[in-house]
Design an enzyme around this catalytic site. Structure first.
Site, PDB file in Angstrom:
ATOM      1  N   ASP A 221      10.871  27.821   2.892  1.00  0.00           N
ATOM      2  CA  ASP A 221      10.708  26.379   2.789  1.00  0.00           C
ATOM      3  C   ASP A 221       9.261  26.067   3.134  1.00  0.00           C
ATOM      4  OD1 ASP A 221      11.211  23.704   2.404  1.00  0.00           O
ATOM      5  OD2 ASP A 221      13.007  23.673   3.658  1.00  0.00           O
ATOM      6  N   TRP A 222       8.774  24.934   2.690  1.00  0.00           N
ATOM      7  CA  TRP A 222       7.343  24.639   2.771  1.00  0.00           C
ATOM      8  C   TRP A 222       6.886  24.536   4.226  1.00  0.00           C
ATOM      9  CZ3 TRP A 222       8.780  26.003  -1.498  1.00  0.00           C
ATOM     10  CH2 TRP A 222       8.009  25.948  -2.659  1.00  0.00           C
TER      11      TRP A 222
END
Length: 793
Positions: A221-222
């Site tokens: 995930d970012w």
């Protein structure tokens, strides 16, 4: 293609380079081995692409909870095909979806983006979506692995759960989807599970890659990678975004020092190159030609999916469909504006949007009169500006002027814009500008005090005519995503006369966020009257009409990525509005426009209730099709709805000392309700129809249930066949969904359907999946709480 040979050609430096993004949405290219860059994009309900603004609109389909309410794997396959079309139109190789985390507690702020509280329903729908999109040569990404079921402290929370609960509940939909569809990527979650951050979790190797034999790539995930050595040695394969982060030069140094093995790096690179091969971005391979759709076909699909996902929760005395009403009162702000999508990273700019009021009006039968009144304005947030509300001060066209201003006052970038949300990521001027200025001319539609504001963090300056408003909006948590996706707002009153124009300017300074992103929104609120005045108009209109349709729903402040809900109540005034209208109206229909369950204290006072969830860009037309009987509703709830929040068996999403204990174990959703011996208002699997069906369980074993379905009514319709299983040695509350199917029938028609049953439901996990002793009761039931015919196998 020999992937290992490709890896062997690479230097260590090139290998490390491939393990991070080149920027926010793309990976690096390496010409020496024929590797071209790949682009990924958010896309559970619409593919946004690299450009996140109104100049690059996307097809906006209904939310995941709406998808799930169809209980239809064929529909999910079509959604996958449409997503592939949209992805290639946006030059996207991997769509970051579907989200298959579970609805553990209805307080989860992002539940609209996930399917269901049930593992089997979620897994089967996800697998159908993945097959649909990947058969077109576009990658899917299951997210967020694993136990990422709430937003509170999502970057730091350690979710504590036992191994049986992890495997039989939270990892279960991932296992089904991996087994049945082999997604090409999976996203590691922000949270921890029993200690390690998911990007550094041993589960990525031990469960995903070794036990399940999965050959895809794990994408973080970012900003989810928050360390170097442990993430380098474990199973996360790609750090996003790039190029800054915890890998790159840091990971290169760790490999050279022996802290991270080059073998682990090689394994990651192999998976990334395999992904590139699959999406046609390696060597001589080309991207597969996807199925094409015209715009008219896309709008029709969005409308059809929207209508198929609307749940008819109540229909007393068959008030619906409306076939003879001549005067209809439509009440509520959600009728005029509507929420077609939830807030956060799933948000797109729709290619068009049909609000409920527009859909009901334009599709009304001949001779029908529709009148609208606000009733209550429960949304305290800003209405984002668009080309209908602002005028560019230079061109005079609808929209606004956005300028990036350098420290010396020169203009680095000038754009004519017509939306109210601005987002620039990793631009070449990102560290060179002083501030961004947006200018637009607003014309008042009415006399009164308007509110003009900005949503952002940092120092702001808003100039309205001659009035200057300056201040600072602080960050109240360390979740940067929330401030990009759902920023806090400030607004300022300004009185205008009808027809009066005013120039408004917003300034956003460099350095507002500690990441290379500039992100803010501009908006307004119209003058408002007192609640007493609005209620008076609403009840007067309802009293003189044949039927009143009252719209209620949540707002972006309530349901959005980045925060959980405080409760499950509707905004202030909406419940009171429904009750007030129900007291005077001849017939009252309520439309609930929310992504997740809400309290409905007025449920027994009204004649009919419809759940639209977030219905996508054609939600108004889709709703009209159901209300007027063009479409016979067949949707079923994918989540249990409580009468009161105090009835909920599982609620808490707030960690204590950094930990959130899943103390309820395997019992969430309808299983928790059954165990606690509580009766919900709307059970899992509930939904009504305009026709009637009878069903008969003919035979069953642990692989298949054979069911006869008859349409006894006078309308074409679809029935959702639900099969549940209970072990003879277990308590009755252990009943679980084990299979489902949807069958469409004409009036008087019958069909026999074979329902495939999920084999792992008949097992339990204790170190490995084991057969459960005893016999099984296979039950055909209308929902998770209904009694039904059973066969012991």
């Amino acid at each position: 293609m020999d992937i290992k040979a490709k890896v062997a050609q690479l230097s260590l430096e090139d290998k490390i380079k491939l393990l991070t993004g080149e920027d926010f949405w793309t990976t690096y290219a390496l010409a020496d081995i024929g590797l071209r860059k790949m682009a990924v994009s958010d896309g559970p309900s619409g593919v946004r692409g690299e450009l996140w603004d109104e100049r690059s609109p996307s097809l906006s389909l209904p939310s995941a909870t709406a998808f799930a309410s169809t209980w239809d794997t064929e529909v999910m396959g079509v959604i996958g095909e449409v997503m592939a079309h949209e992805a290639r139109r946006k030059n996207v190789d991997v769509v970051l979806g579907p989200t298959i985390n579970l609805h553990r507690s209805p307080l989860g702020g992002r539940h609209f983006e996930a399917y269901s509280e049930d593992s089997v329903l979620s897994g089967k729908l996800a697998a159908a979506f993945v097959r649909g999109i990947q058969q077109q040569g576009v990658g899917a990404c299951l997210k967020h692995f694993v136990a990422n079921d709430a937003e509170t402290d999502r970057h730091t929370v350690d979710n504590i759960l036992d191994d049986q609960t992890l495997r039989e509940v939270y990892a279960f939909p991932f296992e089904i989807a991996v087994r049945d569809s082999n997604p090409w990527t999976i996203m590691s979650a922000y949270n921890r599970v029993n200690g390690p951050k998911m990007a550094a979790s041993p589960l990525l190797n031990s469960m995903l890659k070794s036990e399940w034999g999965w050959d895809g790539a794990v994408i973080s995930d970012w900003t989810g990678v928050q360390s170097t050595v442990d993430t380098g040695n474990e199973g996360n394969d790609l750090e996003m975004p790039g190029p800054i982060g915890f890998w790159g030069e840091k990971l290169l140094a760790a490999v050279k020092s022996g802290e991270v093995s080059e073998k682990a790096v090689d394994s990651k690179v192999e998976r990334i190159l395999l992904l590139a091969s699959r999406v046609g971005k390696l060597a001589e391979e080309e991207s597969k030609k996807v199925k094409q759709f015209t715009n008219a076909q896309l709008q029709e699909i969005a409308r059809k999916i929207g209508s198929q996902s609307i749940v008819l929760a109540k229909n007393q005395n068959s008030v619906l469909p409306l076939e003879s009403a001549k005067t209809i009162a439509v009440v509520g702000a959600h009728a005029r504006f509507g929420r077609g999508q939830g807030g956060g990273s799933a948000t797109v700019y729709p290619t068009e949007f049909v609000a409920p009021l527009e859909g009901l009006t334009s599709n009304a039968p001949a001779g029908t009169s529709i009148q609208y009144t606000l009733g209550v304005n429960a949304d305290t947030g800003l209405i984002q500006f668009d080309k209908n509300y602002l005028k560019n001060p230079v061109t005079g066209a609808g929209g606004c002027l956005a300028e990036v201003v350098a420290p010396d006052g020169s203009i680095l970038l000038s754009e004519n814009r017509f939306g109210g949300f601005f987002n620039w990521a990793t631009q070449p001027w990102m560290f060179q500008y002083k501030f961004i200025r947006v200018s637009g001319i607003f014309t008042a539609d009415n006399d009164g005090e308007y509110q003009f504001g900005v949503g952002m963090v940092g120092n702001y300056k808003v100039t309205i005519g001659d009035a200057v408003h300056e201040g600072f909006i602080p960050m109240h948590s360390d979740d940067l995503g929330e401030f990009v996706l759902n920023p806090p707002c400030r607004s300022f009153g300004h009185t205008l006369r009808k027809g009066e124009e005013v120039l408004i300017q917003w300034e956003y300074p460099q350095g507002s966020l500690p990441i290379p992103i500039a992100s803010f929104l501009i908006g307004f609120r119209e003058p408002s009257r007192s609640q007493a005045e609005e209620f008076s108009d609403a009840t007067a209109l309802a009293a003189k009409s044949d039927v009143a349709i009252v719209f209620v729903g949540t707002t972006a402040e309530i349901e959005s990525e980045g925060h959980d809900r405080k409760d499950i109540s509707l905004p202030d005034g909406q419940d009171q509005l429904v009750s007030a209208v129900a007291k005077v109206a001849k017939q009252t229909i309520v439309v609930v426009n929310s992504g997740s369950p809400v309290e409905m204290p007025w449920f027994d006072e009204v004649d009919a209730v419809l759940f639209t969830y977030f219905g996508g860009q054609q939600m108004g037309s889709a709703l009209a099709d159901v209300v007027y009987g063009v479409v016979n509703p067949a949707a079923r709830t994918p989540t249990t709805w409580a009468r009161l929040m105090s009835d909920l068996p599982v609620v808490n999403t707030t960690p204590t000392k950094g930990e959130l204990h899943y103390s309820e174990g395997r019992f969430i959703g309808y299983r928790a309700w059954r165990k606690s011996n509580r009766v919900p208002l709307i059970p899992f699997g509930h939904g009504l129809s305009y026709t009637s069906f009878t069903t008969e369980l003919l035979s069953a074993d642990k692989s298949t249930a054979k069911v006869k379905v008859v349409n006894n009514g006078k309308r074409f319709g679809a029935e959702v066949v639900q099969i549940y299983a209970t072990n003879s040695e277990a308590e009755l509350f252990e009943r679980r969904l084990v299979g489902f199917a949807k069958v469409e029938l004409q009036p008087g028609e019958s069909a026999t359907v074979d329902v495939a049953l999920e084999p792992l439901v008949f097992k339990s996990f204790h170190g490995k999946w084991n057969d459960v002793a005893g016999n099984w009761m296979i039950t055909l039931a209308e929902n998770a709480f209904a009694q039904g015919s059973s066969i012991l196998v």
